[in-house]
Design a protein around this motif. Structure first.
Motif, PDB file in Angstrom:
ATOM      1  N   THR A 111       0.828  -1.215   0.000  1.00  0.00           N
ATOM      2  CA  THR A 111       0.000   0.000   0.000  1.00  0.00           C
ATOM      3  C   THR A 111       0.860   1.262   0.000  1.00  0.00           C
ATOM      4  OG1 THR A 111      -0.184  -0.180   2.417  1.00  0.00           O
ATOM      5  CG2 THR A 111      -1.994  -1.076   1.118  1.00  0.00           C
ATOM      6  N   SER A 112       1.992   1.238   0.712  1.00  0.00           N
ATOM      7  CA  SER A 112       2.875   2.412   0.747  1.00  0.00           C
ATOM      8  C   SER A 112       3.422   2.733  -0.643  1.00  0.00           C
ATOM      9  CB  SER A 112       4.042   2.169   1.710  1.00  0.00           C
ATOM     10  OG  SER A 112       3.577   1.997   3.024  1.00  0.00           O
ATOM     11  N   HIS A 113       3.699   1.692  -1.425  1.00  0.00           N
ATOM     12  CA  HIS A 113       4.243   1.895  -2.777  1.00  0.00           C
ATOM     13  C   HIS A 113       3.292   2.723  -3.638  1.00  0.00           C
ATOM     14  CE1 HIS A 113       6.169   1.025  -6.618  1.00  0.00           C
ATOM     15  NE2 HIS A 113       4.988   0.667  -7.084  1.00  0.00           N
ATOM     16  N   PHE A 114       2.000   2.479  -3.481  1.00  0.00           N
ATOM     17  CA  PHE A 114       1.015   3.146  -4.332  1.00  0.00           C
ATOM     18  C   PHE A 114       0.561   4.503  -3.793  1.00  0.00           C
ATOM     19  CE2 PHE A 114       0.496  -1.352  -5.574  1.00  0.00           C
ATOM     20  CZ  PHE A 114       0.643  -1.220  -6.943  1.00  0.00           C
ATOM     21  N   PHE A 115       0.699   4.724  -2.480  1.00  0.00           N
ATOM     22  CA  PHE A 115       0.116   5.934  -1.902  1.00  0.00           C
ATOM     23  C   PHE A 115       1.136   6.907  -1.308  1.00  0.00           C
ATOM     24  CE2 PHE A 115      -3.316   2.805  -1.869  1.00  0.00           C
ATOM     25  CZ  PHE A 115      -4.347   3.535  -2.431  1.00  0.00           C
ATOM     26  N   LEU A 116       2.405   6.481  -1.137  1.00  0.00           N
ATOM     27  CA  LEU A 116       3.421   7.376  -0.586  1.00  0.00           C
ATOM     28  C   LEU A 116       4.584   7.500  -1.570  1.00  0.00           C
ATOM     29  CD1 LEU A 116       3.530   6.190   3.143  1.00  0.00           C
ATOM     30  CD2 LEU A 116       2.381   8.207   2.232  1.00  0.00           C
ATOM     31  N   SER A 117       4.910   8.727  -1.954  1.00  0.00           N
ATOM     32  CA  SER A 117       5.939   8.934  -2.980  1.00  0.00           C
ATOM     33  C   SER A 117       7.345   8.593  -2.492  1.00  0.00           C
ATOM     34  CB  SER A 117       5.908  10.394  -3.446  1.00  0.00           C
ATOM     35  OG  SER A 117       6.117  11.268  -2.354  1.00  0.00           O
ATOM     36  N   ASN A 118       7.571   8.625  -1.160  1.00  0.00           N
ATOM     37  CA  ASN A 118       8.910   8.359  -0.627  1.00  0.00           C
ATOM     38  C   ASN A 118       9.080   6.912  -0.159  1.00  0.00           C
ATOM     39  OD1 ASN A 118       7.229   8.476   1.609  1.00  0.00           O
ATOM     40  ND2 ASN A 118       8.795   9.397   2.927  1.00  0.00           N
ATOM     41  N   ASP A 119       8.157   6.041  -0.542  1.00  0.00           N
ATOM     42  CA  ASP A 119       8.177   4.671   0.004  1.00  0.00           C
ATOM     43  C   ASP A 119       7.850   3.674  -1.108  1.00  0.00           C
ATOM     44  OD1 ASP A 119       8.326   2.591   1.759  1.00  0.00           O
ATOM     45  OD2 ASP A 119       6.838   3.368   3.168  1.00  0.00           O
ATOM     46  N   ARG A 120       8.697   3.620  -2.128  1.00  0.00           N
ATOM     47  CA  ARG A 120       8.424   2.782  -3.300  1.00  0.00           C
ATOM     48  C   ARG A 120       8.856   1.330  -3.085  1.00  0.00           C
ATOM     49  NH1 ARG A 120       4.497   5.404  -5.712  1.00  0.00           N
ATOM     50  NH2 ARG A 120       5.095   7.454  -6.486  1.00  0.00           N
ATOM     51  N   MET A 121       8.218   0.453  -3.821  1.00  0.00           N
ATOM     52  CA  MET A 121       8.564  -0.965  -3.781  1.00  0.00           C
ATOM     53  C   MET A 121       9.896  -1.189  -4.500  1.00  0.00           C
ATOM     54  SD  MET A 121       7.534  -4.020  -2.843  1.00  0.00           S
ATOM     55  CE  MET A 121       5.740  -4.007  -2.676  1.00  0.00           C
ATOM     56  N   THR A 122      10.768  -1.958  -3.866  1.00  0.00           N
ATOM     57  CA  THR A 122      12.040  -2.349  -4.473  1.00  0.00           C
ATOM     58  C   THR A 122      12.036  -3.860  -4.641  1.00  0.00           C
ATOM     59  OG1 THR A 122      13.099  -2.598  -2.322  1.00  0.00           O
ATOM     60  CG2 THR A 122      13.243  -0.426  -3.375  1.00  0.00           C
ATOM     61  N   LEU A 123      13.044  -4.376  -5.349  1.00  0.00           N
ATOM     62  CA  LEU A 123      13.122  -5.820  -5.565  1.00  0.00           C
ATOM     63  C   LEU A 123      13.221  -6.584  -4.237  1.00  0.00           C
ATOM     64  CD1 LEU A 123      13.253  -8.228  -7.475  1.00  0.00           C
ATOM     65  CD2 LEU A 123      15.734  -7.877  -7.644  1.00  0.00           C
ATOM     66  N   PRO A 124      14.074  -6.159  -3.287  1.00  0.00           N
ATOM     67  CA  PRO A 124      14.109  -6.869  -1.997  1.00  0.00           C
ATOM     68  C   PRO A 124      12.761  -6.848  -1.279  1.00  0.00           C
ATOM     69  CG  PRO A 124      16.059  -5.509  -2.244  1.00  0.00           C
ATOM     70  CD  PRO A 124      15.141  -5.146  -3.371  1.00  0.00           C
ATOM     71  N   LYS A 125      12.050  -5.697  -1.345  1.00  0.00           N
ATOM     72  CA  LYS A 125      10.730  -5.630  -0.717  1.00  0.00           C
ATOM     73  C   LYS A 125       9.758  -6.594  -1.393  1.00  0.00           C
ATOM     74  CE  LYS A 125      10.680  -0.885   1.065  1.00  0.00           C
ATOM     75  NZ  LYS A 125       9.982   0.427   1.025  1.00  0.00           N
ATOM     76  N   LEU A 126       9.799  -6.637  -2.725  1.00  0.00           N
ATOM     77  CA  LEU A 126       8.905  -7.518  -3.468  1.00  0.00           C
ATOM     78  C   LEU A 126       9.169  -8.982  -3.121  1.00  0.00           C
ATOM     79  CD1 LEU A 126       6.734  -7.888  -5.652  1.00  0.00           C
ATOM     80  CD2 LEU A 126       8.570  -7.893  -7.364  1.00  0.00           C
ATOM     81  N   LEU A 127      10.450  -9.355  -3.039  1.00  0.00           N
ATOM     82  CA  LEU A 127      10.799 -10.735  -2.676  1.00  0.00           C
ATOM     83  C   LEU A 127      10.332 -11.062  -1.260  1.00  0.00           C
ATOM     84  CD1 LEU A 127      14.407 -10.961  -4.186  1.00  0.00           C
ATOM     85  CD2 LEU A 127      12.306 -12.010  -5.083  1.00  0.00           C
ATOM     86  N   THR A 128      10.408 -10.067  -0.366  1.00  0.00           N
ATOM     87  CA  THR A 128       9.931 -10.262   1.004  1.00  0.00           C
ATOM     88  C   THR A 128       8.429 -10.484   1.034  1.00  0.00           C
ATOM     89  OG1 THR A 128      11.695  -8.844   1.837  1.00  0.00           O
ATOM     90  CG2 THR A 128       9.863  -9.261   3.315  1.00  0.00           C
ATOM     91  N   VAL A 129       7.701  -9.684   0.243  1.00  0.00           N
ATOM     92  CA  VAL A 129       6.247  -9.833   0.164  1.00  0.00           C
ATOM     93  C   VAL A 129       5.881 -11.231  -0.309  1.00  0.00           C
ATOM     94  CG1 VAL A 129       4.190  -9.086  -1.078  1.00  0.00           C
ATOM     95  CG2 VAL A 129       5.776  -7.386  -0.183  1.00  0.00           C
ATOM     96  N   ILE A 130       6.544 -11.706  -1.366  1.00  0.00           N
ATOM     97  CA  ILE A 130       6.233 -13.024  -1.931  1.00  0.00           C
ATOM     98  C   ILE A 130       6.542 -14.131  -0.927  1.00  0.00           C
ATOM     99  CG2 ILE A 130       6.845 -14.686  -3.733  1.00  0.00           C
ATOM    100  CD1 ILE A 130       7.380 -12.241  -5.559  1.00  0.00           C
ATOM    101  N   SER A 131       7.747 -14.080  -0.312  1.00  0.00           N
ATOM    102  CA  SER A 131       8.124 -15.133   0.630  1.00  0.00           C
ATOM    103  C   SER A 131       7.277 -15.069   1.895  1.00  0.00           C
ATOM    104  CB  SER A 131       9.610 -15.015   0.991  1.00  0.00           C
ATOM    105  OG  SER A 131       9.877 -13.770   1.608  1.00  0.00           O
ATOM    106  N   GLY A 132       6.951 -13.848   2.354  1.00  0.00           N
ATOM    107  CA  GLY A 132       6.114 -13.714   3.546  1.00  0.00           C
ATOM    108  C   GLY A 132       4.716 -14.255   3.338  1.00  0.00           C
ATOM    109  N   LEU A 133       4.121 -13.927   2.200  1.00  0.00           N
ATOM    110  CA  LEU A 133       2.790 -14.466   1.898  1.00  0.00           C
ATOM    111  C   LEU A 133       2.835 -15.981   1.772  1.00  0.00           C
ATOM    112  CD1 LEU A 133       1.465 -11.848  -0.688  1.00  0.00           C
ATOM    113  CD2 LEU A 133       0.722 -12.165   1.662  1.00  0.00           C
ATOM    114  N   GLY A 134       3.956 -16.493   1.231  1.00  0.00           N
ATOM    115  CA  GLY A 134       4.118 -17.945   1.173  1.00  0.00           C
ATOM    116  C   GLY A 134       4.160 -18.553   2.556  1.00  0.00           C
ATOM    117  N   GLY A 135       4.827 -17.864   3.487  1.00  0.00           N
ATOM    118  CA  GLY A 135       4.879 -18.348   4.870  1.00  0.00           C
ATOM    119  C   GLY A 135       3.517 -18.351   5.530  1.00  0.00           C
ATOM    120  N   VAL A 136       2.748 -17.278   5.316  1.00  0.00           N
ATOM    121  CA  VAL A 136       1.388 -17.213   5.876  1.00  0.00           C
ATOM    122  C   VAL A 136       0.519 -18.328   5.315  1.00  0.00           C
ATOM    123  CG1 VAL A 136      -0.717 -15.824   5.997  1.00  0.00           C
ATOM    124  CG2 VAL A 136       1.501 -14.741   6.307  1.00  0.00           C
ATOM    125  N   THR A 137       0.623 -18.562   3.990  1.00  0.00           N
ATOM    126  CA  THR A 137      -0.153 -19.633   3.354  1.00  0.00           C
ATOM    127  C   THR A 137       0.223 -20.983   3.933  1.00  0.00           C
ATOM    128  OG1 THR A 137      -0.228 -18.354   1.303  1.00  0.00           O
ATOM    129  CG2 THR A 137      -0.729 -20.707   1.146  1.00  0.00           C
TER     130      THR A 137
END
Length: 306
Positions: A111-137
């Motif tokens: 959500t920060s990536h889309f709504f805050l200009s100083n808080d963009r998604m980076t590759l490490p953040k994206l990988l964290t999102v994917i692995s974290g969601l995998g952990g929750v699943t």
């Protein structure tokens, strides 16, 4: 640097407080209904914050000036959010609640990536999102294997995930507030009024309580949870209101919640215990978030230079 370390310590303190709440909620829900319990908790928490407001004399003047924004926050961030949250908690084990809610930094990063200009998604953040969601699943699947009430727990998991997604917007609303409302006034008002809203809605949905006397365990849980809300919400709001704060990086400290929350639930609640799939899920979530936090602090760039 000193200021940054203080912010980190304050964030860790908030996360440890929040992680202790899951066991307390499960204890309290043994004796009453979800919305009634949540309403009382947040009304008490809001009242606990009020004496510490630095601008007590101007409290109602500030509220009157910003009443539309404050009322919206109270309804969204407390009444609606915690109603969904408590409905979910009632259907899910305390340890699993901690794990799912501990995944909130992943949704905050999105959500920060889309709504805050100083808080963009980076590759490490994206990988964290994917692995974290995998952990929750993985955790959700592991806790439902062989469970005769899997459909009930699954509905609780869905409700908690909805609450987590809603919660990711709560941080943004506070950060984007242009009214400069003092943090404690903001926190106390939205917590008390939001709690009152939950309690009022509980009357038509859950009925009028017939039992007014509860065992000491209930009052201990209610008292602790009220303190947790008063302390954690007021401190977290104050941090979010600081200029230049990176919302997603701050929220990554919530990786502590699934670990300490699950362990506390296993220690305190007699019917809860870990299994190996749950532990693997915790390790995946925790490791991915720790690595991302190290990346945000420049650890890997320093290692390459050396």
């Amino acid at each position: 640097m000193k200021s940054k370390n203080i912010i980190i310590l304050a964030a860790i303190f908030c996360c440890l407080l929040w992680s202790s709440a899951f066991a307390g909620i499960k204890i309290g829900l043994q004796y009453t209904t979800p919305m009634r319990f949540a309403g009382l908790r947040f009304m008490i928490a809001g009242l606990l914050m009020m004496p510490f407001c630095t601008q007590k004399r101007n409290y109602f003047k500030i509220v009157r000036k910003n009443w539309k924004f404050l009322l919206f926050l109270a309804l969204w961030q407390t009444t609606i959010y915690y109603s969904v949250f408590y409905w979910g908690v009632q259907r899910v084990e305390g340890a699993l609640c901690a794990i799912i809610v501990g995944s909130s930094p992943l949704f905050v990063a999105i959500t920060s990536h889309f709504f805050l200009s100083n808080d963009r998604m980076t590759l490490p953040k994206l990988l964290t999102v994917i692995s974290g969601l995998g952990g929750v699943t993985l955790v959700a699947i592991g806790r439902n294997l062989g469970n005769p009430n899997a459909h009930v727990q699954l509905s609780g998991i869905v409700l908690l995930l909805i609450a987590v997604i809603m919660g990711s917007f709560n941080n943004l609303l506070i950060v984007k507030d242009k009214n400069n409302i003092p943090p404690l006034i903001l926190s106390s008002f939205i917590t008390f009024v939001g709690g009152l809203g939950i309690w009022l809605v509980s009357i038509p949905l859950e009925g009028i309580p017939h039992v007014m006397h509860f065992p000491s365990q209930y009052y201990l849980a209610l008292s602790w949870l009220s303190f947790v809300s008063a302390a954690a919400i007021s401190i977290w709001t104050k941090i979010l209101k600081r200029p230049g704060i990176i919302v997603s990086e701050l929220n990554f400290w919530k990786f502590l919640i699934p670990v300490s929350g699950a362990v506390l639930a296993w220690l305190i609640l007699p019917d809860e215990y870990p299994n190996w799939i749950t532990i693997i899920g915790i390790l995946i979530i925790g490791t991915s978030l720790i690595l991302l936090n190290l990346y945000n602090r420049g650890f890997f760039s320093r290692s390459r230079k050396s």
